[in-house]
Design a protein around this motif. Sequence first.
Motif, PDB file in Angstrom:
ATOM      1  N   ARG A  29       0.820  -1.202   0.000  1.00  0.00           N
ATOM      2  CA  ARG A  29       0.000   0.000   0.000  1.00  0.00           C
ATOM      3  C   ARG A  29       0.861   1.262   0.000  1.00  0.00           C
ATOM      4  NH1 ARG A  29      -4.657  -0.677   3.938  1.00  0.00           N
ATOM      5  NH2 ARG A  29      -5.003  -2.358   2.475  1.00  0.00           N
ATOM      6  N   LEU A  30       1.897   1.254   0.847  1.00  0.00           N
ATOM      7  CA  LEU A  30       2.778   2.421   0.896  1.00  0.00           C
ATOM      8  C   LEU A  30       3.470   2.623  -0.444  1.00  0.00           C
ATOM      9  CD1 LEU A  30       4.351   2.064   4.439  1.00  0.00           C
ATOM     10  CD2 LEU A  30       2.743   3.805   3.647  1.00  0.00           C
ATOM     11  N   ARG A  32       2.347   1.901  -3.325  1.00  0.00           N
ATOM     12  CA  ARG A  32       1.371   2.458  -4.249  1.00  0.00           C
ATOM     13  C   ARG A  32       1.250   3.969  -4.044  1.00  0.00           C
ATOM     14  NH1 ARG A  32      -2.886   0.055  -6.975  1.00  0.00           N
ATOM     15  NH2 ARG A  32      -4.674   1.459  -7.206  1.00  0.00           N
ATOM     16  N   TRP A  33       1.187   4.372  -2.755  1.00  0.00           N
ATOM     17  CA  TRP A  33       1.108   5.807  -2.466  1.00  0.00           C
ATOM     18  C   TRP A  33       2.370   6.523  -2.951  1.00  0.00           C
ATOM     19  CZ3 TRP A  33      -3.090   8.285  -1.337  1.00  0.00           C
ATOM     20  CH2 TRP A  33      -4.147   7.607  -0.726  1.00  0.00           C
ATOM     21  N   TYR A  34       3.498   5.882  -2.720  1.00  0.00           N
ATOM     22  CA  TYR A  34       4.762   6.514  -3.077  1.00  0.00           C
ATOM     23  C   TYR A  34       4.830   6.720  -4.593  1.00  0.00           C
ATOM     24  CZ  TYR A  34       9.760   7.413  -3.319  1.00  0.00           C
ATOM     25  OH  TYR A  34      10.976   7.974  -3.568  1.00  0.00           O
ATOM     26  N   ALA A  36       2.326   7.096  -6.632  1.00  0.00           N
ATOM     27  CA  ALA A  36       1.401   8.183  -6.960  1.00  0.00           C
ATOM     28  C   ALA A  36       2.064   9.529  -6.648  1.00  0.00           C
ATOM     29  CB  ALA A  36       0.109   8.039  -6.173  1.00  0.00           C
ATOM     30  N   TRP A  37       2.759   9.585  -5.518  1.00  0.00           N
ATOM     31  CA  TRP A  37       3.442  10.814  -5.122  1.00  0.00           C
ATOM     32  C   TRP A  37       4.524  11.181  -6.141  1.00  0.00           C
ATOM     33  CZ3 TRP A  37       3.931  15.235  -2.873  1.00  0.00           C
ATOM     34  CH2 TRP A  37       5.186  15.749  -2.529  1.00  0.00           C
ATOM     35  N   SER A 303      -4.446  10.847 -11.401  1.00  0.00           N
ATOM     36  CA  SER A 303      -5.344   9.694 -11.455  1.00  0.00           C
ATOM     37  C   SER A 303      -5.683   9.349 -12.905  1.00  0.00           C
ATOM     38  CB  SER A 303      -6.603   9.944 -10.632  1.00  0.00           C
ATOM     39  OG  SER A 303      -7.585  10.572 -11.402  1.00  0.00           O
TER      40      SER A 303
ATOM     41  N   ASN B  95      -7.663  -2.198  -7.441  1.00  0.00           N
ATOM     42  CA  ASN B  95      -7.037  -1.548  -6.286  1.00  0.00           C
ATOM     43  C   ASN B  95      -6.706  -2.513  -5.154  1.00  0.00           C
ATOM     44  OD1 ASN B  95      -7.471   0.724  -7.705  1.00  0.00           O
ATOM     45  ND2 ASN B  95      -8.658   1.793  -6.150  1.00  0.00           N
TER      46      ASN B  95
END
Lengths: 308, 259, 289
Positions: A29-30, A32-34, A36-37, A303, B95
């Motif tokens: 999950r992290l 994935r966020w990274y 995106a960032w 997105s 997701n």
Amino acid sequence: MSDVTLRADLGHWRGWLLDQAPGSRWQARLGRWYRAWLGFRRNGLAMTGFGVVLLLVGIAIFAPLIADREAATLQVLTQRLEPASWQHWFGTDELGRDIYARVVFGSRITLTIVALVSAIVVPVGLGIGLPAGYFGGMVDAVLMRITDIFLAFPRLVLALAFAAALGPGIENAVIAIALTTWPPYARLARAETLTRRRAEFIEAAELQGASHLRILLTQIVPLCLPSVIIRLTLDMAGIILTAAGLGFLGLGAQPPAPEWGAMVSSGRQVLLDQWWVATIPGMAIFITSVGFNLLGDGLRDVSDSRAG
Amino acid sequence: MITLENVSVAYGTGARRVLAASDVSLHVTPGEAFGLVGESGSGKSTVLRAVAGLIAHAEGRIVLAGQEMGRRRSTATRKMVQMVFQDPYGSLHPNQTVDQILSMPVAIHRLGDADRRVATALREVGLGREHRFRYPHQLSGGQRQRVAIARALILQPRILLLDEPTSALDVSVQAEILNLLTRLRRDHGLTMLMVSHDLAVIAHLCERIGVMSRGELLELTTADALASGTVTHPYTKQLLRSNQGFDPSSVDIDATPAA
Amino acid sequence: MSDAPLLTVRNLRVVYPSDEGDFRAVRNVSFTLGRERLGIVGESGSGKSTTGRAIMGLVPEPGRVEADLLRLGDTDLRTLNERGFRKLRGKRIAMVLQDPKYSLDPVMTVGRQIAETHRHHFRSSAKQARAAALEMLEAVHIRDPERVYTQYPHQVSGGMGQRIMIAMMLIAGPDLLIADEPTSALDVTVQHQVLAIMDEQVRKRGMGLILISHNLHLVSSFCDRVLVMYAGQIVESCKAAHLSEAQHPYTRGLLAALPELGHRRLVLPQLQRDPAWLEDVAPLTDATP
């Protein structure tokens, strides 16, 4: 720690985040966020917007440290309508209050309104839109007609009517704005749900015996949320302006609260001679709105590029 | 294990009523693999979806493992029948990690011991620990289809429905998935109902085959009969010819394309 | 003149730069095409479609196309800019893609789209263009051209849509048609009709055809010559009829992995990918014949 080991350490974390075969749920999950960032960081305007919003939040949190709380409401009638000086960076208003302190503390009011409106609008919008799109038929018809009724009123007028009926005040301004803001979210959530309703992974979940509630919460909500958040960010400017508008008309925060809209309103009589009284809070409203808009645009770009 | 009696599915009403499947009857014995072959719009997928319980308004009798299926299926019957979809890109939630995807059925049926079950299911379809926490977009088409198969198997179903499970995959990956399905069927004594437009694929996996066209089951035949060309219905013969590659002499260039 | 190759490709390379280094989608692909039907087969990611796109000048940014030689007749395709390619497309090279639904304008009748193409390339009058379009629709064996002319893309079936695409692509009389998986979305029987129509037109007009497909059977039964691509390179080139005697282990592995009707095996031999297949083949030099 020396610079070299720090950099090696950062490199290690980066590698851990971008690992193609994560070892746990959290790492996945992290990561994935990274990613995106990383995509978001490339977008200059979006970063500007992000910076503005971050700055606003920072100012609101640390307001007592960067401005004097007393000065925001302290009336010094001998120092009315003074221009900018070392003592009063943005000058003083018609009651001799320090405009700088008022703008700084005003950010708290603005953010409170924004946060409360979001906290109402997102659950209501999803709560109406998801079942409408998912179940269709009668449920859809009833829920969407209710939405249409709310959508039919002009936003500011309805907010005015509510604020007038409930009495002026921040809480009532929030309720008034939220009531007029949720319908587009219901429509958005419905449209997003409709495009996913027939997806094979939804059917697979159905075949596994998942209940409607489980499908809605675990399968559909995560897919609707990004577009709802983007829409919300883009709407922030409008919400802030509506709040300011209500304040301007005396239906929002009540004096002596340093609400930006009310500040503009009080400065309008002296606009020609003491321009700063109305202009400084006006600038604050403007910069915050643009900041949220840029952030929203940036989020949308990120997105979109992921979807494409 | 699977018995269909006069199963019909119609869409629309009145003059615009379209029969997607009409009076389809067939019987599949336990442990057997049965194939339905036909072109698009033949109704083969409709029949499969009716068996899966994805079409609530299907008429006729559907009996699975001796239980007559009603309009609504209980969670226990859901567990008994699982399905693998055609598109490995659309059948996994974009997701969610593989771990989340596989954990959900375990949670729904309160099977417990999710961690071990997920690990076992992955091993069984030939995926390693390194795949467990990946998102679908980090997997190849074949790996995704393996995840979809693992998701179906984790509930230990008795009936596995396959909707064109290899048609979106490359030839080499198709062979791997077909081999995997053959092995799983043997190891778990699965009853399979498979739908495909590809005669060779369906004859590879299934012993008995039904040929469908325009909603009707035209002919019940066997893989051996298809191989030797001893089929009776002209439509089956035509399909068989088309399957042998392009031959300009056998093409009716002016024939109206089927709607 | 007819002996001169229609298309000469020598050491074609397509590179996509990315954060993790350059991705070489096509590596030193060389072939010549006469007035024949050439098939390019390979699995997804083999570079077969990118090869077709490179010839059409349709490789999207930031992809880079390089070649030692890339000639269509007497035109050097390497020197063309986007405008030059736009003039060439339709008029000299045309492309048919998998799904006509995406290639046709959904809000214009199919007849008008074909007529517009004619007007664009020949500066013809509306009347001439209409007549030419109707004639073209008839040439692709559409029985009622007048009726189909007035239909919108969503009103026609997949097979009909692909016939319309062929009509539109051939109306300006190109020398070369590139068909990228033109029939993969269609049923077998319709597939063969579309192929037969394409075949008829290509023969009648003396065109060259490149058929890009993942379907080994289809390519080997339809084309004259076949190129097999793997990881951006051509690993095998042979007469289509001789594909079953292919030499390269990749081609042989693919053929073996296909389930066959008359030859049922319990376990299909799975393709064992050899890392050696990924190594660069030597680029063509002037010394190589």
